[in-house]
Design a protein around this motif. Structure first.
Motif, PDB file in Angstrom:
ATOM      1  N   ALA A  43       0.811  -1.217   0.000  1.00 41.93           N
ATOM      2  CA  ALA A  43       0.000   0.000   0.000  1.00 41.93           C
ATOM      3  C   ALA A  43       0.840   1.260   0.000  1.00 41.93           C
ATOM      4  CB  ALA A  43      -0.925   0.013   1.221  1.00 41.93           C
ATOM      5  N   LEU A  44       2.075   1.196   0.470  1.00 40.45           N
ATOM      6  CA  LEU A  44       2.893   2.394   0.625  1.00 40.45           C
ATOM      7  C   LEU A  44       3.020   3.232  -0.641  1.00 40.45           C
ATOM      8  CD1 LEU A  44       5.781   1.118   2.931  1.00 40.45           C
ATOM      9  CD2 LEU A  44       3.986   2.747   3.510  1.00 40.45           C
ATOM     10  N   PRO A  45       3.312   2.631  -1.818  1.00 43.61           N
ATOM     11  CA  PRO A  45       3.475   3.482  -3.003  1.00 43.61           C
ATOM     12  C   PRO A  45       2.224   4.255  -3.371  1.00 43.61           C
ATOM     13  CG  PRO A  45       4.296   1.259  -3.415  1.00 43.61           C
ATOM     14  CD  PRO A  45       3.536   1.217  -2.128  1.00 43.61           C
ATOM     15  N   PHE A  46       1.055   3.754  -3.003  1.00 39.78           N
ATOM     16  CA  PHE A  46      -0.187   4.348  -3.466  1.00 39.78           C
ATOM     17  C   PHE A  46      -0.604   5.556  -2.648  1.00 39.78           C
ATOM     18  CE2 PHE A  46       0.002   0.007  -4.823  1.00 39.78           C
ATOM     19  CZ  PHE A  46      -0.246   0.134  -6.169  1.00 39.78           C
ATOM     20  N   VAL A  47       0.004   5.739  -1.471  1.00 42.52           N
ATOM     21  CA  VAL A  47      -0.292   6.935  -0.692  1.00 42.52           C
ATOM     22  C   VAL A  47       0.112   8.169  -1.484  1.00 42.52           C
ATOM     23  CG1 VAL A  47       0.175   8.183   1.444  1.00 42.52           C
ATOM     24  CG2 VAL A  47       0.106   5.690   1.450  1.00 42.52           C
ATOM     25  N   PHE A  48       1.226   8.064  -2.187  1.00 44.31           N
ATOM     26  CA  PHE A  48       1.757   9.222  -2.887  1.00 44.31           C
ATOM     27  C   PHE A  48       1.858   9.010  -4.393  1.00 44.31           C
ATOM     28  CE2 PHE A  48       3.529   8.831   1.343  1.00 44.31           C
ATOM     29  CZ  PHE A  48       3.056   9.994   1.911  1.00 44.31           C
ATOM     30  N   TYR A 101      14.704  10.676  -6.003  1.00 41.27           N
ATOM     31  CA  TYR A 101      13.938   9.456  -6.252  1.00 41.27           C
ATOM     32  C   TYR A 101      13.045   9.094  -5.069  1.00 41.27           C
ATOM     33  CZ  TYR A 101      17.678   7.462  -3.377  1.00 41.27           C
ATOM     34  OH  TYR A 101      18.571   7.212  -2.352  1.00 41.27           O
ATOM     35  N   VAL A 102      12.130   8.148  -5.362  1.00 39.76           N
ATOM     36  CA  VAL A 102      11.298   7.508  -4.340  1.00 39.76           C
ATOM     37  C   VAL A 102      11.743   6.055  -4.254  1.00 39.76           C
ATOM     38  CG1 VAL A 102       8.966   6.838  -3.652  1.00 39.76           C
ATOM     39  CG2 VAL A 102       9.342   9.013  -4.851  1.00 39.76           C
ATOM     40  N   LEU A 103      11.994   5.584  -3.042  1.00 38.46           N
ATOM     41  CA  LEU A 103      12.439   4.206  -2.834  1.00 38.46           C
ATOM     42  C   LEU A 103      11.432   3.472  -1.959  1.00 38.46           C
ATOM     43  CD1 LEU A 103      14.657   1.958  -2.939  1.00 38.46           C
ATOM     44  CD2 LEU A 103      15.598   2.987  -0.842  1.00 38.46           C
ATOM     45  N   ILE A 104      10.946   2.328  -2.449  1.00 39.30           N
ATOM     46  CA  ILE A 104      10.079   1.445  -1.678  1.00 39.30           C
ATOM     47  C   ILE A 104      10.822   0.130  -1.487  1.00 39.30           C
ATOM     48  CG2 ILE A 104       7.825   0.334  -1.524  1.00 39.30           C
ATOM     49  CD1 ILE A 104       7.540   3.303  -1.828  1.00 39.30           C
ATOM     50  N   TYR A 126      10.428  10.796  -9.444  1.00 41.74           N
ATOM     51  CA  TYR A 126       9.067  11.224  -9.151  1.00 41.74           C
ATOM     52  C   TYR A 126       8.167  11.184 -10.384  1.00 41.74           C
ATOM     53  CZ  TYR A 126      10.685  12.719  -4.574  1.00 41.74           C
ATOM     54  OH  TYR A 126      11.191  12.721  -3.306  1.00 41.74           O
ATOM     55  N   ALA A 127       8.745  11.393 -11.555  1.00 44.14           N
ATOM     56  CA  ALA A 127       7.959  11.422 -12.789  1.00 44.14           C
ATOM     57  C   ALA A 127       7.342  10.073 -13.120  1.00 44.14           C
ATOM     58  CB  ALA A 127       8.827  11.883 -13.959  1.00 44.14           C
ATOM     59  N   HIS A 128       7.807   8.988 -12.472  1.00 45.20           N
ATOM     60  CA  HIS A 128       7.276   7.657 -12.765  1.00 45.20           C
ATOM     61  C   HIS A 128       6.052   7.311 -11.926  1.00 45.20           C
ATOM     62  CE1 HIS A 128      11.009   5.728 -14.860  1.00 45.20           C
ATOM     63  NE2 HIS A 128      10.778   6.970 -15.266  1.00 45.20           N
ATOM     64  N   LEU A 129       5.681   8.174 -10.983  1.00 47.12           N
ATOM     65  CA  LEU A 129       4.494   7.946 -10.157  1.00 47.12           C
ATOM     66  C   LEU A 129       3.412   8.925 -10.596  1.00 47.12           C
ATOM     67  CD1 LEU A 129       6.190   7.441  -6.682  1.00 47.12           C
ATOM     68  CD2 LEU A 129       5.302   5.696  -8.222  1.00 47.12           C
ATOM     69  N   ASN A 178       1.465  14.186 -12.258  1.00 43.64           N
ATOM     70  CA  ASN A 178       0.326  15.000 -12.683  1.00 43.64           C
ATOM     71  C   ASN A 178       0.118  16.229 -11.813  1.00 43.64           C
ATOM     72  OD1 ASN A 178      -0.204  13.161 -14.728  1.00 43.64           O
ATOM     73  ND2 ASN A 178      -1.720  12.034 -13.534  1.00 43.64           N
ATOM     74  N   SER A 179       0.397  16.098 -10.525  1.00 41.07           N
ATOM     75  CA  SER A 179       0.136  17.195  -9.594  1.00 41.07           C
ATOM     76  C   SER A 179       1.317  18.145  -9.442  1.00 41.07           C
ATOM     77  CB  SER A 179      -0.240  16.628  -8.219  1.00 41.07           C
ATOM     78  OG  SER A 179       0.813  15.827  -7.717  1.00 41.07           O
ATOM     79  N   GLY A 180       2.444  17.833 -10.058  1.00 39.23           N
ATOM     80  CA  GLY A 180       3.602  18.708  -9.958  1.00 39.23           C
ATOM     81  C   GLY A 180       4.306  18.639  -8.608  1.00 39.23           C
ATOM     82  N   LEU A 181       4.012  17.603  -7.829  1.00 34.88           N
ATOM     83  CA  LEU A 181       4.631  17.481  -6.506  1.00 34.88           C
ATOM     84  C   LEU A 181       6.045  16.931  -6.620  1.00 34.88           C
ATOM     85  CD1 LEU A 181       1.694  16.003  -4.387  1.00 34.88           C
ATOM     86  CD2 LEU A 181       2.346  18.393  -4.695  1.00 34.88           C
ATOM     87  N   ASN A 182       6.943  17.532  -5.868  1.00 30.94           N
ATOM     88  CA  ASN A 182       8.312  17.045  -5.811  1.00 30.94           C
ATOM     89  C   ASN A 182       8.677  16.750  -4.358  1.00 30.94           C
ATOM     90  OD1 ASN A 182       8.644  19.568  -4.639  1.00 30.94           O
ATOM     91  ND2 ASN A 182       9.802  20.431  -6.348  1.00 30.94           N
ATOM     92  N   PHE A 183       9.945  16.512  -4.095  1.00 34.11           N
ATOM     93  CA  PHE A 183      10.381  16.213  -2.736  1.00 34.11           C
ATOM     94  C   PHE A 183       9.995  17.320  -1.763  1.00 34.11           C
ATOM     95  CE2 PHE A 183      13.566  17.092   0.530  1.00 34.11           C
ATOM     96  CZ  PHE A 183      13.480  15.923   1.286  1.00 34.11           C
ATOM     97  N   TYR A 184      10.156  18.563  -2.181  1.00 34.43           N
ATOM     98  CA  TYR A 184       9.907  19.691  -1.282  1.00 34.43           C
ATOM     99  C   TYR A 184       8.418  19.828  -0.954  1.00 34.43           C
ATOM    100  CZ  TYR A 184      14.723  20.765  -2.422  1.00 34.43           C
ATOM    101  OH  TYR A 184      16.085  20.681  -2.582  1.00 34.43           O
ATOM    102  N   SER A 185       7.557  19.458  -1.893  1.00 38.65           N
ATOM    103  CA  SER A 185       6.120  19.475  -1.627  1.00 38.65           C
ATOM    104  C   SER A 185       5.763  18.409  -0.597  1.00 38.65           C
ATOM    105  CB  SER A 185       5.335  19.227  -2.916  1.00 38.65           C
ATOM    106  OG  SER A 185       5.714  20.131  -3.935  1.00 38.65           O
TER     107      SER A 185
END
Length: 282
Positions: free
Chosen positions: A13-18, A108-111, A124-127, A132-139
């Motif tokens: 479930a973790l990847p789907f939160v974000f 990157y995001v690591l699961i 981040y572009a792979h999620l 779509n929302s333009g969210l990055n690490f800082y967001s």
């Protein structure tokens, strides 16, 4: 055996939160009235912005409550964050064995799935939802640290506070920002400037709207500021309803820890599509 199976669900479930999420809950605008003057608006926004933490590190023991459909599981874990560098969540099984790890860096995001000895490491572009929302690490950092943000920016200046719109109703202050198909809203208390809710909406009339809703409660003193110790993150993916609650205990500023996770050669790297297929099959 049943607990172990649901523990696997919690890790998946973790990847789907974000990564890809929908929710019906949002910040409502009624009853409210527009703040009449720019000076008043700027003052209110400045109060919210000034609540940002000064700490370089925030660490805490965490109790996770993961709800997937009718199933409900409570786990313990750890939250470790270093400002402008990394956010790490660890899920523990049976109180002492790490079952999964979610790590955000600027790149990157690591699961990490310890149970099945596999991992996902992607930009981040792979999620979908993050792209779509333009969210990055800082967001994401701002969401975890209970702060305002603007998508795509690494920090928020006083001048950029003018980009937001505000409405008030009683002690509630609704802060909003519209950008293309995106709508970002925060619900804060005028009296304290504390953010009580963040809502991110991606509007797509063909595929349906996508939302992330984050509630903050039970603020406690940390240094000279207040920090929320209860977080509720609500989302769905497909026909899976998922809710993640993070309850922080023993908040501190521990700094002696490795800020990057090294993956053993025994682990197999998997794709986003493979993680998605396995999750939907559970």
């Amino acid at each position: 055996m049943k607990s172990l199976k649901f523990l696997k669900i919690a890790v998946f479930a973790l990847p789907f939160v974000f990564g890809s999420c929908k929710s019906s809950k949002t910040v409502e605008k009624s009853p409210v009235k527009a703040v009449p003057e720019d000076v008043t608006q700027q003052k209110l926004l400045q109060k919210v912005s000034d609540n940002a933490q000064y700490a370089k590190f925030i660490t805490s023991k965490v109790k996770f409550q993961v709800k997937v459909g009718a199933q409900d599981l409570t786990l313990t874990g750890n939250l470790k964050m270093k400002r402008d560098d990394v956010i790490r969540l660890q899920l523990m099984a049976f109180g002492f064995v790490e079952a999964g790890r979610l790590e955000f860096t600027k790149e990157y995001v690591l699961i990490v799935d310890r149970i099945n000895k596999q991992y996902l490491k992607v930009p981040y572009a792979h999620l979908d939802f993050l792209r779509n929302s333009g969210l990055n690490f800082y967001s994401l950092q701002a969401l975890f640290w209970n702060e305002l943000f603007q998508p795509g920016r690494t920090s928020l200046t006083d001048e950029q506070l003018k980009d937001y719109n505000t409405n008030i109703g009683g002690d509630d202050l609704i802060i909003s920002l519209e950008k293309d198909k995106m709508s970002y809203k925060w619900l804060a208390a005028q009296s304290t400037g504390q953010i009580k809710m963040a809502n991110i909406l991606y509007k797509d009339k063909f595929r349906g709207n996508t939302q992330l809703n984050w509630d903050y409660t039970n603020f406690k003193k940390m240094g000279s500021k207040q920090f929320p110790t209860n977080n509720i993150i609500r989302f769905t993916t497909g026909d899976k309803e998922i809710e993640l609650r993070l309850m922080l205990n023993y908040i501190g500023n521990e700094s002696e820890w490795e800020t990057r996770t090294e993956i053993s050669g025994k682990y197999r790297q998997v794709s986003v599509d493979e993680i998605l297929r396995r999750f939907m099959a559970l």
